[in-house]
Design a protein around this motif. Structure first.
Motif, PDB file in Angstrom:
ATOM      1  N   LEU A  16      41.437  47.003  41.257  1.00 44.35           N
ATOM      2  CA  LEU A  16      40.827  48.242  41.616  1.00 44.35           C
ATOM      3  C   LEU A  16      40.079  49.009  40.662  1.00 44.35           C
ATOM      4  N   PRO A  17      40.687  49.279  39.473  1.00 39.94           N
ATOM      5  CA  PRO A  17      39.905  50.008  38.305  1.00 39.94           C
ATOM      6  C   PRO A  17      38.543  49.631  38.128  1.00 39.94           C
ATOM      7  N   VAL A  18      37.760  50.392  38.004  1.00 34.43           N
ATOM      8  CA  VAL A  18      36.068  50.050  37.810  1.00 34.43           C
ATOM      9  C   VAL A  18      35.997  49.408  36.270  1.00 34.43           C
ATOM     10  N   GLY A  19      35.531  48.307  36.212  1.00 35.23           N
ATOM     11  CA  GLY A  19      35.207  47.742  35.125  1.00 35.23           C
ATOM     12  C   GLY A  19      33.917  46.877  35.116  1.00 35.23           C
ATOM     13  N   THR A  20      33.865  46.124  34.086  1.00 30.99           N
ATOM     14  CA  THR A  20      32.442  45.691  34.107  1.00 30.99           C
ATOM     15  C   THR A  20      32.123  44.525  35.321  1.00 30.99           C
ATOM     16  N   ILE A  21      33.137  43.823  35.579  1.00 33.77           N
ATOM     17  CA  ILE A  21      32.777  42.929  36.739  1.00 33.77           C
ATOM     18  C   ILE A  21      32.724  43.708  38.155  1.00 33.77           C
ATOM     19  N   THR A  22      33.393  44.860  38.434  1.00 35.10           N
ATOM     20  CA  THR A  22      32.928  45.583  39.386  1.00 35.10           C
ATOM     21  C   THR A  22      31.596  46.167  39.566  1.00 35.10           C
ATOM     22  N   ILE A  23      30.998  46.497  38.276  1.00 35.49           N
ATOM     23  CA  ILE A  23      29.921  47.030  37.988  1.00 35.49           C
ATOM     24  C   ILE A  23      28.919  46.012  38.562  1.00 35.49           C
ATOM     25  N   GLU A  24      28.899  44.742  37.912  1.00 39.16           N
ATOM     26  CA  GLU A  24      27.865  43.762  38.059  1.00 39.16           C
ATOM     27  C   GLU A  24      27.920  43.562  39.377  1.00 39.16           C
ATOM     28  N   MET A  25      29.173  43.172  40.147  1.00 38.73           N
ATOM     29  CA  MET A  25      29.075  42.808  41.480  1.00 38.73           C
ATOM     30  C   MET A  25      28.299  43.863  42.343  1.00 38.73           C
ATOM     31  N   THR A  26      28.709  45.277  42.006  1.00 42.95           N
ATOM     32  CA  THR A  26      28.117  46.256  42.978  1.00 42.95           C
ATOM     33  C   THR A  26      26.610  45.990  42.834  1.00 42.95           C
ATOM     34  N   LYS A  27      26.074  46.023  41.524  1.00 44.73           N
ATOM     35  CA  LYS A  27      24.718  46.024  41.325  1.00 44.73           C
ATOM     36  C   LYS A  27      24.069  44.680  42.075  1.00 44.73           C
ATOM     37  N   GLN A  28      24.484  43.830  41.920  1.00 42.10           N
ATOM     38  CA  GLN A  28      24.062  42.359  42.749  1.00 42.10           C
ATOM     39  C   GLN A  28      23.964  42.456  44.082  1.00 42.10           C
ATOM     40  N   GLY A  29      25.130  43.122  44.476  1.00 40.10           N
ATOM     41  CA  GLY A  29      25.357  43.250  46.099  1.00 40.10           C
ATOM     42  C   GLY A  29      24.207  44.290  46.528  1.00 40.10           C
ATOM     43  N   LEU A  30      24.020  45.486  45.667  1.00 41.73           N
ATOM     44  CA  LEU A  30      22.881  46.351  46.187  1.00 41.73           C
ATOM     45  C   LEU A  30      21.502  45.897  46.386  1.00 41.73           C
ATOM     46  N   LYS A  31      21.253  44.895  45.173  1.00 40.85           N
ATOM     47  CA  LYS A  31      19.809  44.368  45.043  1.00 40.85           C
ATOM     48  C   LYS A  31      19.402  43.120  45.984  1.00 40.85           C
ATOM     49  N   LEU A 114      30.102  35.020  35.229  1.00 44.64           N
ATOM     50  CA  LEU A 114      30.895  34.187  34.125  1.00 44.64           C
ATOM     51  C   LEU A 114      30.659  35.000  32.823  1.00 44.64           C
ATOM     52  N   LEU A 115      29.424  35.486  32.354  1.00 43.33           N
ATOM     53  CA  LEU A 115      29.296  35.990  31.054  1.00 43.33           C
ATOM     54  C   LEU A 115      29.987  37.382  31.152  1.00 43.33           C
ATOM     55  N   VAL A 116      29.972  38.284  32.084  1.00 44.16           N
ATOM     56  CA  VAL A 116      30.585  39.432  31.990  1.00 44.16           C
ATOM     57  C   VAL A 116      32.077  39.290  31.938  1.00 44.16           C
ATOM     58  N   ALA A 117      32.729  38.336  32.730  1.00 45.31           N
ATOM     59  CA  ALA A 117      34.066  38.071  32.625  1.00 45.31           C
ATOM     60  C   ALA A 117      34.512  37.593  31.260  1.00 45.31           C
ATOM     61  N   VAL A 118      33.676  36.980  30.630  1.00 44.93           N
ATOM     62  CA  VAL A 118      34.085  36.349  28.995  1.00 44.93           C
ATOM     63  C   VAL A 118      34.057  37.444  28.190  1.00 44.93           C
ATOM     64  N   SER A 119      34.855  38.708  28.580  1.00 44.30           N
ATOM     65  CA  SER A 119      34.705  40.010  27.422  1.00 44.30           C
ATOM     66  C   SER A 119      36.090  40.078  27.024  1.00 44.30           C
ATOM     67  N   PRO A 120      36.186  40.770  25.802  1.00 47.01           N
ATOM     68  CA  PRO A 120      37.475  41.044  25.047  1.00 47.01           C
ATOM     69  C   PRO A 120      38.526  41.813  26.408  1.00 47.01           C
TER      70      PRO A 120
END
Length: 210
Positions: A16-31, A114-120
């Motif tokens: 639920l918390p907004v993180g990098t994956i959520t942001i990338e998903m939303t961006k690609q979903g909108l585009k 994959l790229l966004v998920a491989v984050s610290p």
């Protein structure tokens, strides 16, 4: 069944918390629509699943090493900076409004996930929070409970991703080309912001450990 449902709810809450994956998903979903946003989520879940397997095999002890954590912060910063820059640079490209033909490949969206998920942030979470949960559920005499916990959390994340993309796909119908472009730019700026934070943590870690 009760154990599975408990960890499905945990997995949903984790996502639920907004993180990098959520942001990338939303961006690609909108585009590019529902499938592209969901595929980003599947890319992230691929990394999550590999980490579950790694934790099962004892990866936590390796990822907790100071030198490995320092490397993860730097690699994560570089990856997120790349994805964020690409988002801003190509904000006006590959936009397909509802009903239009999509030209972007699903593999490209999966690769971004994959790229966004491989984050610290993602790795540290799995090692600390999820690693502890799995460790508590792991029993040499009953490995089935470990698998149920892992499956439940992954199902919870999947339910969250499908729900999020349904909302995004619905919202997308009301947006025009310009609105999606600026949302994409904003998403790229946020991702670069995360990259800056990771690089800051990299510098702090270097000073602390070396």
């Amino acid at each position: 069944m009760a154990l599975l449902l408990t960890y499905v709810l945990l997995g949903f809450s984790i996502a639920l918390p907004v993180g990098t994956i959520t942001i990338e998903m939303t961006k690609q979903g909108l585009k590019n629509g529902f499938m592209h946003g969901w595929i980003v989520g599947l890319g992230g879940m691929t990394v999550d699943m590999l980490l579950i397997i790694g934790l099962y095999l004892g990866l936590a002890s390796v990822l907790s090493l100071p030198i490995i954590q320092v490397i993860m912060w730097l690699v994560g910063a570089l990856f997120l900076c790349y994805v964020g820059y690409d988002s801003i640079k190509n904000a006006n490209h590959d936009i397909s409004l509802a009903g239009e033909k999509n030209t972007k490949s699903l593999f490209s969206s999966y690769k971004n996930g994959l790229l966004v998920a491989v984050s610290p942030g993602n790795l540290v979470f799995w090692v600390s929070v999820f690693g502890t949960v799995l460790a508590d559920s792991f029993d040499q005499s009953n490995k089935g409970s470990f698998l149920i916990v892992g499956l439940g959390i992954m199902l919870g994340i999947l339910i969250h991703d499908l729900g999020l993309m349904t909302i995004v796909a619905t919202t997308r119908r009301a947006l025009n080309h310009t609105a999606i472009k600026w949302v994409t730019i904003a998403a790229g700026v946020v991702l670069i912001g995360f990259a800056g934070y990771f690089f800051y943590q990299f510098v702090i870690s270097v000073k602390q450990y070396f």
